[in-house]
Motif scaffolding. Sequence first.
Motif, short mmCIF file in Angstrom:
data_model
loop_
_atom_site.label_atom_id
_atom_site.label_comp_id
_atom_site.label_asym_id
_atom_site.label_seq_id
_atom_site.Cartn_x
_atom_site.Cartn_y
_atom_site.Cartn_z
N MET A 43 78.20 37.95 46.07
CA MET A 43 79.17 36.93 46.51
C MET A 43 80.37 36.85 45.57
N ARG A 46 83.26 36.85 49.52
CA ARG A 46 82.39 36.29 50.55
C ARG A 46 83.29 35.78 51.68
N GLY A 47 82.62 35.35 52.74
CA GLY A 47 83.36 34.95 53.94
C GLY A 47 83.20 36.02 55.00
N ALA A 48 82.80 35.64 56.20
CA ALA A 48 82.43 36.63 57.21
C ALA A 48 83.48 37.72 57.42
N PRO A 49 84.76 37.37 57.68
CA PRO A 49 85.74 38.46 57.87
C PRO A 49 85.97 39.29 56.62
N ARG A 89 74.45 41.34 53.26
CA ARG A 89 74.24 39.93 53.59
C ARG A 89 73.94 39.85 55.09
N CYS A 165 82.94 24.20 53.20
CA CYS A 165 82.90 25.54 52.63
C CYS A 165 84.31 26.07 52.43
N ASN A 166 84.48 27.38 52.47
CA ASN A 166 85.83 27.95 52.34
C ASN A 166 86.05 28.92 53.48
N THR A 167 87.16 28.67 54.19
CA THR A 167 87.47 29.51 55.35
C THR A 167 88.93 29.95 55.29
N THR A 177 90.60 30.87 58.80
CA THR A 177 90.21 30.46 60.15
C THR A 177 90.33 28.93 60.28
N GLN A 204 81.84 26.42 47.32
CA GLN A 204 83.03 27.05 47.92
C GLN A 204 84.15 26.04 48.12
N ASP A 245 79.75 32.13 60.66
CA ASP A 245 79.29 33.46 60.23
C ASP A 245 78.76 34.25 61.41
N ASN A 255 76.57 28.72 60.23
CA ASN A 255 77.62 28.52 59.24
C ASN A 255 77.00 27.96 57.98
N LYS A 256 77.82 27.81 56.94
CA LYS A 256 77.34 27.37 55.65
C LYS A 256 76.40 26.16 55.74
N PHE A 322 72.72 29.17 55.03
CA PHE A 322 73.35 28.79 56.30
C PHE A 322 72.42 27.89 57.10
C1 LIG Z 1 85.99 32.59 57.59
S1 LIG Z 1 84.27 32.79 57.60
C2 LIG Z 1 83.80 31.82 56.25
C3 LIG Z 1 82.36 31.41 56.34
O1 LIG Z 1 81.59 32.18 55.40
C4 LIG Z 1 81.06 31.28 54.44
O2 LIG Z 1 79.82 31.68 53.94
P1 LIG Z 1 79.77 32.45 52.50
O3 LIG Z 1 80.70 31.73 51.58
O4 LIG Z 1 78.31 32.34 52.10
O5 LIG Z 1 80.18 33.86 52.79
C5 LIG Z 1 80.93 29.98 55.20
O6 LIG Z 1 79.81 29.99 56.06
C6 LIG Z 1 82.23 29.97 55.94
O7 LIG Z 1 82.32 29.13 57.06
#
Ligand SMILES: CSC[C@H]1O[C@H](OP(=O)(O)O)[C@H](O)[C@@H]1O
Length: 348
Positions: A43, A46-49, A89, A165-167, A177, A204, A245, A255-256, A322
């Motif tokens: 991590m 991180r972040g899906a995209p 992940r 979280c962080n988007t 997003t 985050q 996610d 999601n988170k 999540f």
């Molecule tokens: C723009 S998708 C961000 C999405 O991913 C985060 O999870 P992680 O920080 O564990 O990768 C979180 O679920 C966010 O909403």
Amino acid sequence: MMLEAIQWRERKLRILDQLLLPLNKEYIDVTCVNEGWKVINKMQVRGAPAIAIVGCLSLAAELSKGTYTSGPEVAGVVAEKLRHLVTARPTAVNMETARKELTAFTQSLEREGKGAEEIVEAVIGWCEDLLEEDVRTNRKIGSLGSAAVLSRLSGGAKARVLTHCNTGSLATAGYGTALGVVRALQEAGRLERVYCTETRPYNQGARLTAYELVCEGLPGTLICDSAAAALMREKGVDAVLVGADRVAANWDTANKIGTYQLAVVAKHHGVPFFVCAPTTSIDKTLGGGADIPIEERPERELTDVAGTRVAAVGIACWNPAFDITPAELITGGVITEAQVVVPASAKA
Ligand SMILES: CSC[C@H]1O[C@H](OP(=O)(O)O)[C@H](O)[C@@H]1O
């Protein structure tokens, strides 16, 4: 100044180490898939995209330095490396989406009899397009999302939104997003305040979203995760905006951790709840949220703060990264770059 989580310059990949933010801003070189897997799994990015983009660009970086003798050899290497990247992940679907599409693209070139070098160049170009397309996608999500939020406000009222979280630019190639919707509201002069939850245990929100908001001078307020209900009752919130996610075919959303309880509290307070995600986060192969794999992270990420243990030694831990928000609670709708969909079950 918008933060840049991913740097791709002259076929060299660097990522901003998000475990060190906001106190230290350090970039890490990623030269191959194995290094890409590690920074995603730890991590540091991180972040899906962003996971999909860094995974694919780590493959592009490795291919750009390699020597291959045939198209079939390259196609085999690409397929194998992408399968490995997906294991970094399990919950975010974007890397799996990219694996399917890039594998199919590479195999079509192999069937056309393309040579090794031509396929390598085409794969690198595909990965670079993924990076470029993400920002365009996020701006479309921002535009559709801000219109959806403002359609629920009277006159020229400004929006008070809550995000989790962080988007933002640290979870994507840029703009973000759910945080992209916040940026679009700000650009329209219609953002009163964005509240961000700290988002324990990785923080985050406190470390990344708050940093983005401060860096860009957006009107942000940090709250602890457990203050969300009181915030809605005491101060008022016009919309909850979260990322995703993985979204299942029935719009259940992973999601988170903490997203589900925000949706429950928003329902209780009559606050519209929006999921903001690119179509690459939608997994139509899964019927509902129960089918989405939920990653569990190491106990120390829950028991420790900044490397210091704060939890009692010997206590058992459960640390899912999540949770699943059922479609019926996504009352504002799922905002993608193409449309805003209010699940049928949320309209009841
Ligand atoms: C723009 S998708 C961000 C999405 O991913 C985060 O999870 P992680 O920080 O564990 O990768 C979180 O679920 C966010 O909403």
